[in-house]
Design a protein around this motif. Structure first.
Motif, short mmCIF file in Angstrom:
data_model
loop_
_atom_site.label_atom_id
_atom_site.label_comp_id
_atom_site.label_asym_id
_atom_site.label_seq_id
_atom_site.Cartn_x
_atom_site.Cartn_y
_atom_site.Cartn_z
N GLY A 238 38.71 -43.72 20.30
CA GLY A 238 39.45 -43.52 19.07
C GLY A 238 40.03 -42.12 18.92
O GLY A 238 40.77 -41.85 17.99
N VAL A 241 43.75 -41.74 18.42
CA VAL A 241 44.24 -42.08 17.09
C VAL A 241 44.11 -40.86 16.18
O VAL A 241 45.07 -40.47 15.50
N ALA A 272 45.72 -49.94 15.93
CA ALA A 272 45.15 -49.13 14.86
C ALA A 272 46.24 -48.35 14.12
O ALA A 272 46.17 -48.17 12.91
N TYR B 122 39.21 -50.13 15.93
CA TYR B 122 39.48 -48.93 15.14
C TYR B 122 40.33 -49.31 13.94
O TYR B 122 41.28 -50.07 14.05
N SER B 124 42.56 -47.88 10.54
CA SER B 124 43.34 -46.70 10.23
C SER B 124 43.93 -46.83 8.84
O SER B 124 44.22 -47.93 8.38
N THR B 217 39.80 -41.48 12.89
CA THR B 217 39.64 -42.86 13.29
C THR B 217 38.49 -43.45 12.49
O THR B 217 37.43 -42.85 12.42
N THR B 219 35.72 -45.92 12.55
CA THR B 219 35.05 -46.67 13.60
C THR B 219 33.54 -46.59 13.40
O THR B 219 33.06 -45.63 12.80
#
Lengths: 416, 293, 322
Positions: A238, A241, A272, B122, B124, B217, B219
């Motif tokens: 991640g 991102v 995402a 993930y 967002s 992120t 997660t």
């Protein structure tokens, strides 16, 4: 009294150790012991890998198995912890009597498991971890990898940068990547390949945030100062991102070309970020849902979506191909028990994988046990075929495996 | 070094510091008032991010309303956890270890529940409308959302100062941190105070999660990443010292920002080095007068 | 007096039985997995018992014993990696010497502060060591760890190595037990309960704290260096705070006021971890819930609760006798 209770306690404990795990009564089975992280940050890749491996197993068993053998896989959460994975791998080998070890996302875990595979002479099919060491200096006869190593991605990346120089000149380059082996390997391999291709470049910055660093603001502002023409990124998971989200308002991505050849093109990044993902980033991945546009690849993504309700991340294809590699090898040998013959069969493996474009078949390189495949690098552009992503890659540049695999002198040097 | 770069790097440091502080303030508050070391504070930050995602991205609620709703929801979860579990181990011998263990169990459980509810992909969250751009100063950009975070951080500091210094609940909380027993004798419902403080602290952690979500992120496992850094801030500032946490966060934020700019290879080591130095020479924290030796 | 002798005999026989059971593992089974699990239990058992010398007995909650565990492992791993497997045993010795020096110097710093500050300081040093090991890729292998740590000569045989571990672990635990019940151990207990009185009695609190810190660290390092040979690989995880956390967990699970507690706790924790981990990916939820219940309902740990139950039954049974 005290003695007897304590004895009971200890006996009960040992009884627990002695309880056998899944007992496999079936005779004609190919047993696979798979390890993937299923919790925490890497859990996404583990869970996708498990789903894809199960998909491949169902497909193969649905067609009657391989030479009458059915595939039976056990999946365990490796917790991304090497010491625990070693225990699981040993259990697979000695209790479950598996024919193949399978999986592993983290290279650290992969290195620990390959040691067990070597000691017990059990074949280990690597599907996700990318450290080049495993197929070069730490390579052992019973290890095979079906997914990319970082060298292949970086060699393709260097070729891309060389070509770019011809169309749009660049001189300065900066790197940001996670501060662990994977991040360092990528940067070293990219520089090695740029040197090998004779591409001149000037490094203006190197940044090493820790893996899973939540805050990149300070890195972004420093990179804005450095003004590199090319910003090479080695993020994983991640982190991409988070980095992109923090970099966008600073205009960093307009000033420098964001270039992320190993894990940047991962589908989970696109799903995402959705609309927030800017166009024009140059990204690569180990598998793409929209390239190559072959029946096999379309089918793979669609079937996966049908099973799980979402499109696969790159990790899924590795596990899927890994199961097929096992099936191919067992088909060639006739049984899953003759390990040495299976090693020979895997060394000569040729396999049509979802990532193979028309007219190309992935093949195993016998001296490194690394599957050779086409590398592709693409540019982000709008594409709503794979929701929730609204940007996907396109404008592909394709590289042949001969051009991106580690050259012999590199291997010789590393193995010394 | 040109001035604009120093300036933009300083603002970066302030952004880092504010998000650190918003998590650390709850941690230090719980420690100061309740002497509870909440190792799971990062997990409340994480569920804050997920609640923010659920309210704002899935159900389409206004971002700032989501922020407040998240604060309420996470605060309620925190109070429930305190009421059901933590309350049962207060005053036990070796309480410290039991606290670490219990809150560690919270981490494990919350992480898995999040995975069950939202899956591992993930998530967002977009920046709220109006805060997507950046101010331009010469060649440098300062994103408006970062300024918003810094502003909210200042507002939180002032609000907390007002509550702690000027209101009755604040005075009770401060008194309880000095001597719980006497405050109880004076007729204050100490267990209730503890639950409320825990709720307030976790609500702050949760709101920090929502505020950080558009930059990071979302997660499972996101809680672990912030807890160690917040802990460093809390210890440097003096455990239980609210102002200390703020100053500690600014120190760590700026050191990190300029560490990244001038010694990127070693940047990740600096905060630990500061921590060790502070603990050796002034273990009670840089900004606390009380001695612990 | 007779009571005391009887207790001593029963404790001795308990130990004989535990040792016997562990000694029989390679004879009963040839499974490398079971031997591996038994080795993990032995090593973690030693680590947890040594940790509990600090916490359960002296009341110093260290959150950083992973530092010494990792130091022991890395001194073996690095020397074998750079100098060859012949250095395995000297490396253990050298590692221990190094740990004595390091724990003395660090100990001087960390024992100055008490309570939660001690916990934080130990955590900070351990995390710093972890960061350095992690970052110093060229020397330590960083996140990749070190593989191929094979003990030399006859120890290369898994079963021989298992007995080697067994002997060292039980001799160490025996030494620790002697210490825990010696006058030194008594002072440590007094330090936990009332340090001021220890001073009145003319004993030095700090010096005893430093001593027990060094003793605990020494055996933690020994456990770590044994682990290097068990898995043939080591990893930076060994220095991470979760490793220290697991030692706390094991102590609570087994019973932190019982000398054997942490050992039994280590055994149970490893077995639970393996059994639940093999069956479900939701192991954190299950292990977390089990531990939560343990912490709330059975603060004395498994050994403590078993002893309490036994005492309760003993009393009731005695009352009902005609």
């Amino acid at each position: 009294m005290k003695k007897s209770t304590c004895i009971c306690l200890v006996v009960a404990l040992l009884a627990c150790v002695a309880i056998p795990f899944a007992v496999h009564a079936q005779d004609k089975t190919i047993r696979i012991g798979a390890m993937y992280p299923m919790t925490g940050r890497a859990g996404l890749y583990g869970i996708d890998s498990v789903a894809a491996a199960e998909m491949a197993i169902d497909e193969i068993n649905g067609k009657g198995g391989v030479n009458g053998y059915m595939i039976d896989a056990t999946f365990t959460d490796s917790k991304a912890r090497p010491a625990y994975a070693v225990r699981v791998a040993t259990r697979y080998i000695t209790e479950d009597k598996v024919h193949f070890l399978f999986g592993v996302v983290s290279s650290g875990v992969g290195l620990a498991v390959t040691e067990i595979s070597r000691q017990h002479k059990t074949i280990f099919i690597g599907t996700d971890h990318a450290s080049t060491q495993l197929t070069v200096d730490k390579m052992q006869p019973y290890y095979f990898r079906v997914s990319n190593n970082t060298f292949m991605s970086m060699a393709a990346g260097a070729l891309y940068l060389k070509e770019r120089k011809a169309t749009k000149d660049w001189t300065t380059i900066a790197y940001i990547g996670p501060d662990y082996a994977y991040g360092h390997d990528q940067w070293n391999e990219l520089k090695y390949n740029l040197d090998r291709l004779g591409v001149p470049y000037k490094v203006v910055g190197e940044y090493w945030p820790k893996l899973f660093e939540p805050d990149y603001t300070a890195y972004v502002t420093s990179l804005v100062r450095d003004k590199p023409d090319i910003l090479v990124s080695g993020f994983w998971g991640g982190d991409t991102v988070a980095f992109l989200k923090q970099a966008i308002p600073y205009g960093l991505l307009q000033r420098s070309l964001y270039f992320h050849p190993d894990a940047g093109g991962n589908y989970e990044l696109m799903s995402a970020m959705g609309d927030e993902l800017p166009a024009g980033l140059v990204l690569g991945a180990r598998h793409y849902n929209n390239w190559p546009d072959t029946a096999l690849n379309r089918n793979f993504a669609a079937e996966f979506k049908k099973r799980t309700g979402r499109f696969p991340t790159y990790a899924a294809s590795g596990a899927y191909v890994g199961v097929y590699a096992i099936a191919k090898a067992v088909e060639a040998v006739g049984n899953p028990d003759d390990t040495e013959a299976l090693v020979k069969a895997l060394e000569n493996l040729k396999l049509q994988a979802p990532w193979d474009p028309d007219g190309f078949t992935s093949y195993m390189r016998p001296d490194t046990h690394q599957l050779k495949k086409m590398q592709a690098i693409g540019v982000t552009m709008p594409n709503k075929d794979f929701p929730p992503a609204t940007m996907m890659l396109g404008d592909w540049k394709i590289y042949k495996p001969e051009d991106v695999m580690p050259p012999n002198d590199y291997i010789k040097e590393k193995r010394k | 070094m040109d001035a604009t770069f120093i300036f933009s790097q300083a603002v970066s440091g302030l952004t880092i510091a504010t998000l650190l502080f918003l998590v650390a303030s709850g941690l230090t508050l719980i420690f100061g008032v309740g002497k509870v070391f909440n190792f799971a504070h990062g997990s409340f930050y994480m569920i804050g991010a997920y609640f923010g995602y659920q309210f704002s991205a899935v159900w389409g609620t206004n971002f700032f309303l989501s922020l407040i709703l998240t604060g309420i929801c996470v605060g309620l979860v925190g109070m429930l956890m305190e009421f059901l579990f933590l309350r049962r181990i207060y005053g036990r011998a070796n309480e410290g270890g039991f606290q670490i263990l219990m809150t560690y169990c919270f981490i494990l459980i919350i992480d898995d529940l999040v995975k069950l509810i939202w899956g591992t992909e993930y998530k967002s969250l977009a920046r709220p409308p109006g805060f997507q751009g950046a101010f331009q100063i010469g060649d440098t950009f300062i994103p408006t959302y970062n300024l918003l975070i810094i502003g909210i951080g200042f507002a939180a500091v002032i609000l907390a100062w007002y509550i702690l210094a000027r209101t009755r609940p604040g005075r009770v909380a401060r008194a309880a941190s000095v001597d719980r027993e006497i405050v109880g004798v004076l007729g204050v419902n100490v267990p209730l105070t503890m639950t409320l403080v825990f709720g307030l602290a976790t609500a702050m952690g949760g709101m920090a999660g929502t505020l950080a979500a558009p930059l990071r992120t979302v997660t499972p496992g996101a809680g672990i990443e912030v807890i160690i850094d917040s802990l460093i801030v809390v210890v440097i500032g003096g455990m239980g010292n609210f102002w200390g946490a703020w100053l500690g966060a600014i120190l760590i934020g700026e050191v990190t920002a300029f560490g990244v700019a001038f010694a990127p290879k070693w940047a990740t080591l600096f905060s630990f080095m500061i921590l060790v130095i502070v603990l050796i020479f002034k273990p009670e924290g840089l900004f606390t007068r009380r001695k612990v030796m | 007096m007779t009571n005391d002798t009887a207790r001593r005999i029963s404790a001795t026989s308990l130990w004989t039985i535990i040792i016997l059971i562990f000694a029989l593992v390679p004879i009963v089974t040839t499974s490398a997995y079971k031997i591996n699990v038994a080795s993990h239990i032995l090593v973690w058992g030693l680590f947890a018992v040594s940790f509990n010398m600090l916490w359960g007995i002296t009341g110093m909650l260290s959150f950083g014993q992973a530092l010494y565990y990792g130091l022991g492992a890395y001194s073996v791993g690095l020397m074998v990696d750079y100098l060859g497997s012949g250095w395995f045993l000297p490396a253990i010795a050298l590692g221990l010497v190094m740990v004595i020096i390091v724990s003395f110097l660090l100990g001087l710093l960390v024992i100055r502060v008490g309570g939660v500050y001690f916990t934080m300081l130990t955590l900070a040093f351990a995390q710093l060591a972890w960061q350095i090991t992690f970052k110093w890729y060229d020397f330590t292998g960083g996140d990749d760890g070190i593989q191929g740590i094979i003990p030399p000569g006859i120890l290369e045989n898994r079963i021989v190595y298992y007995y080697f571990v067994l002997v060292i672990v039980f001799v160490s635990i025996w030494i620790l037990k002697r210490m825990a019940y010696s006058p030194f151990g008594l002072i440590l207990r007094c330090v936990q309960q009332n340090p001021a009185r220890v001073r009145f009695l003319g004993r030095r609190v700090r010096r005893n704290q430093l001593r027990v810190y060094m003793v605990s660290s020494f055996f933690a390092a020994l456990a770590g260096s044994l682990m290097a040979g068990v898995d043939s690989s080591i990893h930076t995880d060994m220095l991470f705070w979760t490793t220290s956390g697991e030692a706390i967990l094991m102590s609570v699970l087994g019973g932190l006021n019982q000398f054997f507690g942490p050992f039994i706790g280590a055994a149970i924790f490893i077995l639970i971890e393996d059994n639940i981990g093999a069956r479900t990916e939701y192991w954190p939820l299950i292990i977390g819930s089990i531990m939560l219940v343990m912490v709330i309902l059975f603060p004395k740990g498994i050994v403590g609760e078993v002893l309490r139950l036994k005492a309760w039954f003993g009393k009731n049974g005695g009352g009902r006798q005609p």
